[in-house]
Design a protein around this motif. Structure first.
Motif, short mmCIF file in Angstrom:
data_model
loop_
_atom_site.label_atom_id
_atom_site.label_comp_id
_atom_site.label_asym_id
_atom_site.label_seq_id
_atom_site.Cartn_x
_atom_site.Cartn_y
_atom_site.Cartn_z
N HIS A 40 6.61 -38.09 27.76
CA HIS A 40 7.79 -38.16 26.89
C HIS A 40 8.43 -36.77 26.87
O HIS A 40 7.75 -35.78 26.61
CB HIS A 40 7.38 -38.57 25.48
CG HIS A 40 6.44 -39.74 25.43
ND1 HIS A 40 6.86 -41.04 25.31
CD2 HIS A 40 5.08 -39.78 25.51
CE1 HIS A 40 5.80 -41.84 25.30
NE2 HIS A 40 4.72 -41.11 25.43
N ILE A 41 9.74 -36.71 27.12
CA ILE A 41 10.42 -35.43 27.24
C ILE A 41 11.52 -35.33 26.19
O ILE A 41 12.40 -36.20 26.12
CB ILE A 41 11.03 -35.26 28.64
CG1 ILE A 41 9.98 -35.55 29.72
CG2 ILE A 41 11.59 -33.85 28.81
CD1 ILE A 41 10.57 -35.83 31.07
N LEU A 42 11.47 -34.29 25.37
CA LEU A 42 12.53 -33.99 24.41
C LEU A 42 13.43 -32.94 25.05
O LEU A 42 12.99 -31.81 25.31
CB LEU A 42 11.94 -33.46 23.10
CG LEU A 42 10.89 -34.35 22.42
CD1 LEU A 42 10.37 -33.68 21.15
CD2 LEU A 42 11.46 -35.72 22.11
N THR A 43 14.68 -33.30 25.29
CA THR A 43 15.54 -32.44 26.10
C THR A 43 17.01 -32.64 25.73
O THR A 43 17.38 -33.66 25.14
CB THR A 43 15.34 -32.76 27.60
OG1 THR A 43 16.28 -32.01 28.39
CG2 THR A 43 15.56 -34.24 27.88
N LEU A 44 17.83 -31.69 26.11
CA LEU A 44 19.29 -31.83 26.00
C LEU A 44 19.89 -32.42 27.27
O LEU A 44 21.07 -32.75 27.29
CB LEU A 44 19.94 -30.46 25.72
CG LEU A 44 19.54 -29.76 24.42
CD1 LEU A 44 20.20 -28.39 24.33
CD2 LEU A 44 19.91 -30.61 23.21
N ILE B 65 7.68 -42.45 32.39
CA ILE B 65 8.39 -41.23 32.00
C ILE B 65 9.65 -41.62 31.25
O ILE B 65 10.46 -42.42 31.74
CB ILE B 65 8.75 -40.36 33.22
CG1 ILE B 65 7.50 -39.99 34.02
CG2 ILE B 65 9.50 -39.11 32.78
CD1 ILE B 65 7.80 -39.23 35.32
N GLU B 66 9.83 -41.07 30.06
CA GLU B 66 11.07 -41.30 29.32
C GLU B 66 11.58 -39.98 28.77
O GLU B 66 10.81 -39.11 28.38
CB GLU B 66 10.83 -42.28 28.17
CG GLU B 66 9.87 -41.80 27.10
CD GLU B 66 9.80 -42.75 25.92
OE1 GLU B 66 9.31 -42.31 24.86
OE2 GLU B 66 10.24 -43.91 26.05
N ALA B 67 12.89 -39.82 28.79
CA ALA B 67 13.53 -38.60 28.30
C ALA B 67 14.36 -38.95 27.06
O ALA B 67 15.19 -39.85 27.11
CB ALA B 67 14.40 -37.98 29.37
N THR B 68 14.12 -38.25 26.00
CA THR B 68 14.84 -38.46 24.74
C THR B 68 15.83 -37.33 24.53
O THR B 68 15.46 -36.15 24.59
CB THR B 68 13.85 -38.52 23.56
OG1 THR B 68 12.96 -39.62 23.75
CG2 THR B 68 14.58 -38.68 22.24
N ASN B 69 17.08 -37.70 24.27
CA ASN B 69 18.14 -36.71 24.08
C ASN B 69 18.10 -36.19 22.65
O ASN B 69 18.32 -36.94 21.69
CB ASN B 69 19.50 -37.34 24.37
CG ASN B 69 20.59 -36.29 24.50
OD1 ASN B 69 20.47 -35.18 24.00
ND2 ASN B 69 21.67 -36.65 25.17
N ILE B 70 17.83 -34.91 22.50
CA ILE B 70 17.74 -34.30 21.18
C ILE B 70 19.06 -34.42 20.43
O ILE B 70 19.09 -34.55 19.20
CB ILE B 70 17.30 -32.83 21.30
CG1 ILE B 70 15.89 -32.75 21.90
CG2 ILE B 70 17.35 -32.11 19.96
CD1 ILE B 70 15.45 -31.34 22.27
N ARG B 71 20.16 -34.42 21.17
CA ARG B 71 21.48 -34.51 20.52
C ARG B 71 21.66 -35.81 19.75
O ARG B 71 22.47 -35.88 18.82
CB ARG B 71 22.60 -34.40 21.57
CG ARG B 71 22.73 -33.03 22.20
CD ARG B 71 23.97 -32.95 23.06
NE ARG B 71 23.97 -31.74 23.87
CZ ARG B 71 24.33 -30.55 23.44
NH1 ARG B 71 24.73 -30.40 22.19
NH2 ARG B 71 24.29 -29.50 24.24
N ASP B 72 20.93 -36.85 20.14
CA ASP B 72 21.06 -38.13 19.44
C ASP B 72 20.56 -38.06 18.01
O ASP B 72 20.78 -38.99 17.22
CB ASP B 72 20.28 -39.21 20.19
CG ASP B 72 20.89 -39.55 21.53
OD1 ASP B 72 22.08 -39.21 21.74
OD2 ASP B 72 20.19 -40.14 22.38
N ILE C 160 3.85 -35.17 25.22
CA ILE C 160 5.25 -34.93 24.83
C ILE C 160 5.62 -33.52 25.28
O ILE C 160 4.91 -32.56 24.97
CB ILE C 160 5.44 -35.07 23.31
CG1 ILE C 160 5.06 -36.48 22.85
CG2 ILE C 160 6.89 -34.76 22.93
CD1 ILE C 160 5.12 -36.67 21.34
N PHE C 161 6.73 -33.40 26.00
CA PHE C 161 7.21 -32.10 26.46
C PHE C 161 8.48 -31.73 25.68
O PHE C 161 9.41 -32.53 25.61
CB PHE C 161 7.52 -32.14 27.95
CG PHE C 161 6.30 -32.24 28.82
CD1 PHE C 161 5.74 -31.10 29.38
CD2 PHE C 161 5.69 -33.45 29.04
CE1 PHE C 161 4.61 -31.18 30.17
CE2 PHE C 161 4.55 -33.55 29.82
CZ PHE C 161 4.00 -32.41 30.39
#
Length: 251
Positions: free
Chosen positions: A4-8, A33-40, A127-128
């Motif tokens: 899980h990736i916390l990223t912009l 692998i999933e990337a979560t947009n911190i901006r959301d 989580i990254f």
């Protein structure tokens, strides 16, 4: 295994990791692998997730709240998945209710190596957290981060590329990701030795021939030659690893 990736920059992460070996492993369902947009998760109407640092200084600092909320969202998703799996397998939820490790990619962390990759490969979820700008508000780092990891003593524009490096290295150690799982065990850094030289066809290229021992079919001699070359190469290129090898083998 689940990453899980916390990223912009979720598109950057998914495009980079959805190819080659990691991409095939995702298609087979071996890793996820999933990337979560911190901006959301920002409440700022213009989508900003950064602000000026207290005390002054150059650049901007990523705010605590969007990162904290993004992390909570990911953790809740992990718990729901685990609960569903436990229900289907008739297991006690408490057996797997373990808070996932959160890895913050930062040049201030311990330097990543194969030993750390092997350690992380044992986890069910990772989580990254990928920082940007001049860094992240220390309060949220104190609240959620379990591991600070660096890929070297230099500074990049963000944590995305380092996270991709770590995910690639860890995913190779997950059973089934490589076509030949043995190759993951005997690559460079196995037993603190660099990998031996490799050759393929043709037997001669521009006057350079493949070592005779590799053509002999004598497996014991081949293994002895490979070990010898691994030791020579490690001593020449990585004396720090060679010293560890000698210590481990009382040489």
């Amino acid at each position: 295994m689940h990453f899980h990736i916390l990223t912009l920059f979720p598109e950057m992460m998914m495009q980079g990791l959805s190819t080659s070996i990691t991409g095939r492993a995702m298609d087979k369902g071996i890793i996820d692998i999933e990337a979560t947009n911190i901006r959301d998760f920002t409440k700022e109407k213009h989508g900003h997730v950064d602000d000026y640092p207290y005390g002054g200084g150059a650049g901007m600092v990523m705010q605590a709240e969007p990162i904290y909320l993004a992390h909570q969202h990911v953790v809740e998703g992990i718990e729901q998945r685990r609960a569903l799996c436990n229900e289907q397998e008739n297991e006690e939820l408490s057996e797997k209710k373990k808070t996932p490790r959160v890895i913050y990619m930062t040049p201030q962390g311990r330097v990543f190596n194969q030993e750390i990759a092997q350690e992380l490969a044992k986890e069910e979820d990772l989580i990254f957290l990928c920082g940007h700008y001049e860094g992240i508000d220390e309060r949220v780092l104190d609240m959620i981060v379990t591991d600070n990891i660096s890929i070297g003593d230099y500074v990049l524009t963000g944590g995305e590329l380092p996270a991709m490096v770590v995910i690639d290295a860890v995913s190779r150690l997950v059973p089934g990701v490589l076509n030949n799982d043995v190759s993951a065990e005997f690559e460079s850094f196995h037993d603190n030795l660099l990998e031996y030289p490799q050759y393929t066809r043709p037997e001669e290229f521009m006057g350079r021939k493949v070592p005779e021992v590799l053509l002999s079919g004598h497996h014991k001699n081949i293994e002895a030659w490979r070990l010898e070359k691994s030791i020579e190469r490690t001593k020449e290129r990585r004396p720090d690893l060679y010293e560890k090898y000698c210590k481990d083998h009382n040489k």
